[in-house]
Design an enzyme around this catalytic site. Structure first.
Site, PDB file in Angstrom:
ATOM      1  N   SER A 263      82.726 -22.037  68.840  1.00 17.49           N
ATOM      2  CA  SER A 263      81.673 -21.234  68.210  1.00 17.49           C
ATOM      3  C   SER A 263      80.312 -21.829  68.536  1.00 17.49           C
ATOM      4  O   SER A 263      80.208 -22.962  69.000  1.00 17.49           O
ATOM      5  CB  SER A 263      81.874 -21.223  66.699  1.00 17.49           C
ATOM      6  N   LYS A 264      79.299 -21.044  68.253  1.00 17.37           N
ATOM      7  CA  LYS A 264      77.924 -21.493  68.455  1.00 17.37           C
ATOM      8  C   LYS A 264      77.691 -22.783  67.675  1.00 17.37           C
ATOM      9  O   LYS A 264      77.033 -23.695  68.138  1.00 17.37           O
ATOM     10  CB  LYS A 264      76.984 -20.388  67.976  1.00 17.37           C
TER      11      LYS A 264
END
Ligand code: GLU
Length: 507
Positions: A263-264
């Site tokens: 994920s970011k």
């Protein structure tokens, strides 16, 4: 039948590297099969719409060199390619599904839905859905008499249209990577197809548009697999089964430790980019770093992505886009997730820097050098000289500044201690005298500089090993860089002497 593939992002923010990999596999498949690659913007969810995200996606594709054949920007035979501009198309299909008994109007309010969830919550069913179990107790055209339904609609009561998913059926899907997959329809909820604002949801729009745009192969991330039974039922209910695309659900890109989807936030936490290019959130102005701004070459980024989930079956890892077009095959895409490895990503970039010609590199490095210079402008001629001397030390484009700044400007001495610790009278005398000799040197080239250095040394009872490091620090500011004599040649006589003298003046 002509191969037609599509990348269908929702413009909600930065483009995750998994999204770019989906673009890449679409692109490779289209090119290898003489097909068309379509970019379709799925922007029907106005709540999730983010200004600038569509342009950003198109810019990312451009940067990666993976441009679509048809898109909102380019147009094409199936325009428009933005779902919000196709709004008028979808309602008729939803109505048709109602007429055929595969969908229904639902008038339930948010409170009604909340009540239902509370009422049906059990230990073994913590999140009750709107489905074959519950729809019989809700406010919809399956439970209300037709006159009531007509009346509610006539007086403007908000409603949605839901798909009627049957109980106890098996929905089969053939995936080009995963093979046969079956879903139990009893576990699938009656997804909303058309919202109260008459906008379609993703589920209806994706099927209608894949049909109307004659998409033959649908590549998308594995996270869409749970939605697939709804889509398959829609293809069947709309009578388009013959035209259904072949499904290709791509493996997830995993966190470096393999524990879950990358994920970011993992990028922020571990200090590497997850988006293709810098993304500025228009609401918060928060900037999330991208591979481009970190100094990746697009070719290296794309090559790295190809290897996340695919291999050629050989040891080869470096592939040009053309080679990938010829070698890529869906059969060699893995089922399991692919762990992201930032060190490996950097390795690819280093490889590409080594294989990029110096003139191109000079152009790529120039903005980084200029940004570091007070004059803000480096000479291209000097850049061309410097690039081949330092490229083997450069992994990311900003390294051209860290590894080469001292060619362009007098460096700050960061390793003062390393000089001072071992300084002595002989060194002081040697450098003072050699600086004078250098000022009279007729031919300013590295071999003459080195020859005079070697000639002068023994006069002070010194060996190369005693003075090379201090000399390097005088020139570079630190303990790195290419050969000291070539550095001297490039920066010139005056500057070399100035850097020597400014250090001997310390003592
Ligand atoms: N609009 C979906 C997304 O945001 C596309 C999924 C699909 O390709 O079917 O990723």
């Amino acid at each position: 039948m002509k191969v037609r593939v599509r990348f269908a992002p929702s413009p909600t923010g930065g483009l995750h590297l998994g999204g770019v990999r989906t673009v890449l596999f679409n692109y490779l498949f289209a090119r290898a099969n003489g097909g068309d690659f379509v970019l379709r913007i799925e922007d029907t969810d106005q709540n999730r719409f983010v200004a600038g995200a569509e342009q950003y996606i198109m810019d990312c594709l451009k940067w990666c060199g993976l441009e679509p054949d048809e898109s909102p920007e380019k147009g094409g035979p199936y325009a428009p390619y933005r779902q919000s501009e196709r709004k008028h198309l979808y309602a008729d299909y939803a109505e048709k599904l109602i007429n055929d008994g595969h969908a229904y109007y639902a008038f339930d309010t948010t409170e009604d839905l909340e009540k239902m969830r509370k009422e049906y919550r059990r230990d073994d069913n913590t999140n009750p859905q709107y489905d074959h179990n519950t729809r019989g107790f809700m406010l919809n055209s399956l439970t209300l008499p037709p006159e009531k339904v007509a009346e509610l609609i006539a007086c403007g009561t908000p409603y949605v249209i839901r798909i009627k998913v049957p109980a106890n059926e098996t929905v089969n899907l053939t995936d080009m990577i995963r093979g046969e997959i079956s879903f139990d329809s009893s576990l699938v909820d009656d997804k909303v197809l058309l919202k109260a604002d008459r906008m379609p949801t993703y589920h209806l729009a994706v099927v209608v548009d894949d049909y109307l745009m004659k998409i033959t192969h649908a590549f998308r991330g594995e996270e869409w697999l749970p939605s697939a039974p709804v889509h398959i039922l829609l293809w069947e209910y709309l009578g388009w089964q013959e035209c259904m695309p072949q499904w290709v659900h791509l493996p997830l890109i995993l966190k470096p430790d393999g524990n879950g989807k990358l994920s970011k936030r993992d990028g922020d936490r571990l200090g590497f980019p997850v988006f293709a290019m810098n993304w500025t959130d228009p609401k918060t102005n928060e900037v999330t770093k991208g591979f481009r701004e970190m100094g990746f070459l697009p070719e290296a980024f794309v090559n790295m992505l190809a290897m996340l989930g695919w291999n050629s079956g050989t040891e080869q890892e470096i592939f040009s886009l053309d080679e990938l077009v010829h070698k890529f095959s869906i059969e060699r895409v893995h089922k399991g997730g692919a762990k992201f490895d930032f060190e490996k990503a950097k390795w690819f970039n280093h490889q590409y820097i080594q294989h990029t010609d110096n003139t191109t590199l000079a152009k790529l490095a120039k903005p980084y050098i200029d940004a570091g210079l007070s004059t803000g402008n480096s000479q291209l001629e000097l850049l061309n000289t410097v690039i081949p001397l330092i490229k083997d030390r450069c992994t990311l484009l900003p390294d051209f500044w860290t590894q080469g700044h001292f060619f362009f400007t007098t460096p700050e001495i960061k390793e003062e201690g390393a000089i001072k610790e071992k300084w002595n009278e002989q060194k002081q005398q040697f450098f003072a005298s050699w600086a004078n000799i250098l000022s009279g040197l007729a031919n300013w080239n590295q071999s003459d500089i080195e020859a005079s250095f070697n000639e002068e040394l023994p006069k002070y009872g010194l060996k190369k090993g005693d003075v090379l490091l201090p000399f390097r620090i005088m020139l570079v500011g630190g303990k790195y860089g290419p050969g000291v004599f070539i550095i001297s040649e490039v920066i010139g006589k005056e500057e070399t002497i100035k850097r020597i003298r400014s250090v001997i003046n310390w003592f």
